[in-house]
Scaffold this motif. Structure first.
Motif, PDB file in Angstrom:
ATOM      1  N   ALA A  11       0.868  -1.219   0.002  1.00  9.59           N
ATOM      2  CA  ALA A  11      -0.007   0.072  -0.069  1.00  9.59           C
ATOM      3  C   ALA A  11       1.022   1.232   0.055  1.00  9.59           C
ATOM      4  O   ALA A  11       0.526   2.213  -0.631  1.00  9.59           O
ATOM      5  CB  ALA A  11      -0.953   0.051   1.374  1.00  9.59           C
ATOM      6  N   ARG A  15       0.631   4.314  -2.626  1.00  9.88           N
ATOM      7  CA  ARG A  15       0.366   5.651  -2.036  1.00  9.88           C
ATOM      8  C   ARG A  15       1.366   6.600  -2.699  1.00  9.88           C
ATOM      9  O   ARG A  15       1.263   7.682  -2.947  1.00  9.88           O
ATOM     10  CB  ARG A  15       0.475   5.872  -0.721  1.00  9.88           C
ATOM     11  N   ASP A  16       2.785   6.107  -2.628  1.00  5.60           N
ATOM     12  CA  ASP A  16       3.906   7.042  -3.433  1.00  5.60           C
ATOM     13  C   ASP A  16       3.528   7.242  -4.662  1.00  5.60           C
ATOM     14  O   ASP A  16       3.801   8.415  -5.238  1.00  5.60           O
ATOM     15  CB  ASP A  16       5.265   6.213  -3.185  1.00  5.60           C
ATOM     16  N   HIS A  19       0.554   9.777  -4.908  1.00  7.52           N
ATOM     17  CA  HIS A  19       1.244  11.159  -4.367  1.00  7.52           C
ATOM     18  C   HIS A  19       2.163  11.762  -5.398  1.00  7.52           C
ATOM     19  O   HIS A  19       2.058  13.031  -5.670  1.00  7.52           O
ATOM     20  CB  HIS A  19       2.248  11.052  -3.060  1.00  7.52           C
ATOM     21  N   THR A  35      -5.232  14.047   1.137  1.00  7.21           N
ATOM     22  CA  THR A  35      -5.446  12.670   2.199  1.00  7.21           C
ATOM     23  C   THR A  35      -6.327  11.800   1.692  1.00  7.21           C
ATOM     24  O   THR A  35      -6.213  10.714   1.955  1.00  7.21           O
ATOM     25  CB  THR A  35      -5.743  13.531   3.571  1.00  7.21           C
ATOM     26  N   LEU A  38      -5.026   9.236  -0.667  1.00  4.26           N
ATOM     27  CA  LEU A  38      -4.205   8.402  -0.173  1.00  4.26           C
ATOM     28  C   LEU A  38      -4.721   7.470   0.668  1.00  4.26           C
ATOM     29  O   LEU A  38      -4.313   6.369   0.544  1.00  4.26           O
ATOM     30  CB  LEU A  38      -2.874   8.970   0.477  1.00  4.26           C
ATOM     31  N   THR A  41      -6.518   5.116  -1.831  1.00  6.46           N
ATOM     32  CA  THR A  41      -5.532   4.230  -2.424  1.00  6.46           C
ATOM     33  C   THR A  41      -4.804   3.061  -1.370  1.00  6.46           C
ATOM     34  O   THR A  41      -5.109   1.917  -1.727  1.00  6.46           O
ATOM     35  CB  THR A  41      -4.148   4.879  -2.770  1.00  6.46           C
ATOM     36  N   SER A  42      -4.720   3.402  -0.333  1.00  8.45           N
ATOM     37  CA  SER A  42      -4.026   2.503   0.844  1.00  8.45           C
ATOM     38  C   SER A  42      -4.989   1.439   1.272  1.00  8.45           C
ATOM     39  O   SER A  42      -4.922   0.202   1.176  1.00  8.45           O
ATOM     40  CB  SER A  42      -3.961   3.582   2.105  1.00  8.45           C
TER      41      SER A  42
END
Length: 123
Positions: A11, A15-16, A19, A35, A38, A41-42
């Motif tokens: 995850a 996220r990276d 981002h 936020t 992310l 996504t996580s």
């Protein structure tokens, strides 16, 4: 399907990628929207790993003023909510959160499981 090298193994990797994608836009981005993106996504990637044998495909792209995420996994099972639990089950709180934060959510059954397509308004 996404090539194995392009699929996030965790995850955090997903996220990276999201981002970096969002920060590549010339327009500034509200911190709450970042936020939310992310977090969504996580949750999607974590759930694919925890409940569906891992991510089999991952796409993140910007289309106009929306972020589009697609997470594929090998399970045809739909995401669970806490209200669909049996005694002793854990979890089920992330999926309602994804549905609440996202602009739209669509689940498509694929030949090898399912794909969850989520959009999030960036403005």
């Amino acid at each position: 399907m996404t090539k194995a090298a392009e699929r996030p193994a965790t995850a955090a990797q997903a996220r990276d990628r999201v981002h970096a994608l969002l920060h590549s836009r010339p327009e500034s981005l509200d911190e709450v929207v970042l936020t939310d993106a992310l977090l969504i996504t996580s949750e999607l990637v974590t759930n694919a790993h925890r409940h569906a044998g891992g991510v089999t495909g991952f796409t993140a792209r910007i289309a106009g003023d929306r972020l589009e995420l697609r997470v594929e996994d090998a399970s045809p099972q739909l995401p669970a909510t806490a209200s669909r639990h049996r005694p002793g089950d854990i979890g089920g709180y992330g999926w309602p959160m994804v549905c609440q934060l996202a602009t739209s959510v669509d689940i498509v059954h694929t030949a090898h499981g399912k794909a969850i397509h989520v959009t999030l308004q960036l403005r």
